[in-house]
Write a protein that holds these residues in place. Structure first.
Motif, short mmCIF file in Angstrom:
data_model
loop_
_atom_site.label_atom_id
_atom_site.label_comp_id
_atom_site.label_asym_id
_atom_site.label_seq_id
_atom_site.Cartn_x
_atom_site.Cartn_y
_atom_site.Cartn_z
N VAL A 212 0.50 1.47 1.38
CA VAL A 212 -0.22 2.49 0.62
C VAL A 212 -1.70 2.13 0.48
N GLY A 213 -1.98 0.88 0.13
CA GLY A 213 -3.35 0.48 -0.16
C GLY A 213 -4.14 -0.03 1.01
N ARG A 214 -3.48 -0.30 2.14
CA ARG A 214 -4.13 -0.80 3.35
C ARG A 214 -4.82 -2.14 3.16
N SER A 215 -4.49 -2.85 2.07
CA SER A 215 -4.99 -4.21 1.84
C SER A 215 -4.02 -4.90 0.89
N TYR A 216 -4.27 -6.17 0.64
CA TYR A 216 -3.38 -6.94 -0.22
C TYR A 216 -3.77 -6.87 -1.69
N THR A 217 -4.71 -6.02 -2.04
CA THR A 217 -5.13 -5.92 -3.44
C THR A 217 -4.01 -5.35 -4.31
N LEU A 218 -3.35 -4.29 -3.86
CA LEU A 218 -2.26 -3.71 -4.65
C LEU A 218 -1.07 -4.65 -4.79
N PRO A 219 -0.60 -5.31 -3.72
CA PRO A 219 0.48 -6.29 -3.90
C PRO A 219 0.14 -7.39 -4.90
#
Length: 437
Positions: free
Chosen positions: A384-391
């Motif tokens: 969803v976020g296309r990066s590891y910021t959301l995880p």
């Protein structure tokens, strides 16, 4: 028939057996993580013509049976002791791990992985049964710190060993070697640990003893639910590190695969070292007269809050800053402040000894669930976020939830109740099965 009473005694070899329990935990993780190395081997994938969905089934099979059997294994060790249930299950999972290298169909692969999960389910309940019988409050943190090293070094060593064996020979040889090599552990286990399998009279007492704290009493306790939350939140972060941290370092921070493996190894080594030191430090404070619950809660909350700095690594501008926050410093290493003290508090200190095995099995259900949720939710958030910021933001939330649960729910007055009116014999014999025989 009157049951002969014996005073509770502690195993003279308890520290040596504790080391064996830690090694047993490490071996179990090696046999779990060997499949991840095989799934990365193109020869293995090609031989079974595995799709991505089938790879997911194969990778998750062990965890489902492992989680399902936690409470039954806790029930068994509460009644039948530690030595022989652990011995039989250890033999079974090593043989099943070795058999992985000789089966020829996907269904057979899934079956042996399910068998490994069933057999490995004994590891944690049996360990806590042994610790409850042989370690007092002022030594529980140190004991659990030593034991937890096995859980951290297992995934740190398992994947590299499996990958090396595959590269040197084949995936078939890897499974056979790692499975059969573990059987050497049974020799010192049989030699050092005394027989605690109960006689008929002792089995009757054990049943009465376990019946004094039935499952409904555990489920009615806020302490048990607090432990479920803290174990889930802690394990969510740990399983994220096991499954997604290498990919994060490669994909978002530009490290090579070899470099990511090195940093992942040191991250788990850091947690293990801090866990051992934190357990020892808490024990020293308790031995000096400080309240055990307050001391362990202070360590747990500090560890959860320290771990939230993982979010600073997500927003770091350079790879060096990210490595500082995620590997070398607070978010991973200081999570070890939680490890031993949380385990001691929610599986031993606040739990009646009669129900240690059953409660540990129940708590392990939350740990197993965290593994599945962490891997799948992190992947979805990454999509969803296309990066590891959301995880990493999800980790931040779960760590705050764990700290809150520790403060609010882990209180002595809410510990599971022991039913009154149980036979005196069972109550007096609650600490051991065959002590003194």
């Amino acid at each position: 028939m009157e049951i002969t009473q014996r005073q509770p005694s502690r195993d003279a070899n308890r520290w040596g057996i504790l080391v064996l329990l830690a090694i047993g935990l490490m071996i179990s993780f090696v046999d779990r993580t060997s499949m991840s190395a095989a799934l990365a081997d193109r020869h293995f994938v090609h031989e079974f013509a595995l799709t991505h969905i089938e790879r997911g089934w194969l990778g998750s099979a062990m965890f489902w049976s492992y989680g399902l059997m936690q409470m039954p294994m806790g029930w068994i060790v509460d009644r039948y002791g530690v030595k022989w249930p652990y011995s039989v299950c250890f033999l079974l999972w090593c043989l099943a791990a070795a058999a992985t290298g000789v089966v020829g169909t996907l269904s057979a692969l899934i079956l042996v992985r399910l068998l490994i999960g069933v057999a490995e389910a004994v590891v944690v309940p049996a360990t806590y049964r042994y610790l409850a019988d042989n370690f007092d409050e002022a030594h529980k943190g140190t004991a659990l710190g030593i034991y937890s090293i096995g859980g951290k070094m297992g995934p740190a060593l398992g994947a590299p060993i499996a990958a090396w064996l595959i590269a040197a020979s084949s995936w078939k040889a890897m499974f056979v070697v790692t499975g059969l090599a573990g059987l050497l552990w049974l020799v010192p286990w049989q030699w050092l640990l005394k027989n605690d399998f109960p006689s008929r009279a002792e089995l009757s007492a054990a049943r009465q003893r376990a019946a004094s704290v039935p499952l409904r009493n555990l489920l009615a306790s806020p302490v048990v639910w607090g432990g479920l939350v803290t174990n889930f939140c802690y394990s969510y972060f740990v399983f994220y590190c096991m499954t997604w941290m290498p990919a994060y370092l490669v994909e978002q921070r530009g490290l090579s695969l070899r470099q990511s493996g090195v940093y992942t190894f040191f991250s788990f080594a850091g947690i293990a070292i801090v866990a051992a030191l934190a357990g020892w430090a808490a024990d020293r404070l308790i031995a000096r007269g400080h309240d055990a619950v307050l001391v362990r809660k202070a360590f747990i909350v500090t560890g959860f809050i320290s771990g939230t700095t993982v979010l600073m690594g997500a927003y770091a501008h350079t790879a060096q800053e990210a490595l500082f926050w995620n590997i070398a410093s607070l978010s991973l290493s200081l999570l070890g402040l939680v490890t031993a003290n949380n385990l001691a508090l929610v599986k031993l200190t606040l739990i009646p000894k009669q129900a240690v095995g059953l409660n540990t099995g129940l708590q392990q259900v939350a740990t197993s669930l965290a593994g599945g949720v962490s891997a799948s939710l992190s992947g979805w958030l990454l999509h969803v976020g296309r990066s590891y910021t959301l995880p990493m933001s999800a980790i931040f939330v779960f760590l705050l939830l764990g700290a809150t649960s520790t403060v609010v729910l882990l209180r002595r007055k809410w510990a599971p109740k022991v039913n009154e009116g149980e036979p005196v014999a069972a109550e007096r014999d609650a600490h051991s099965y065959r002590a003194g025989s």
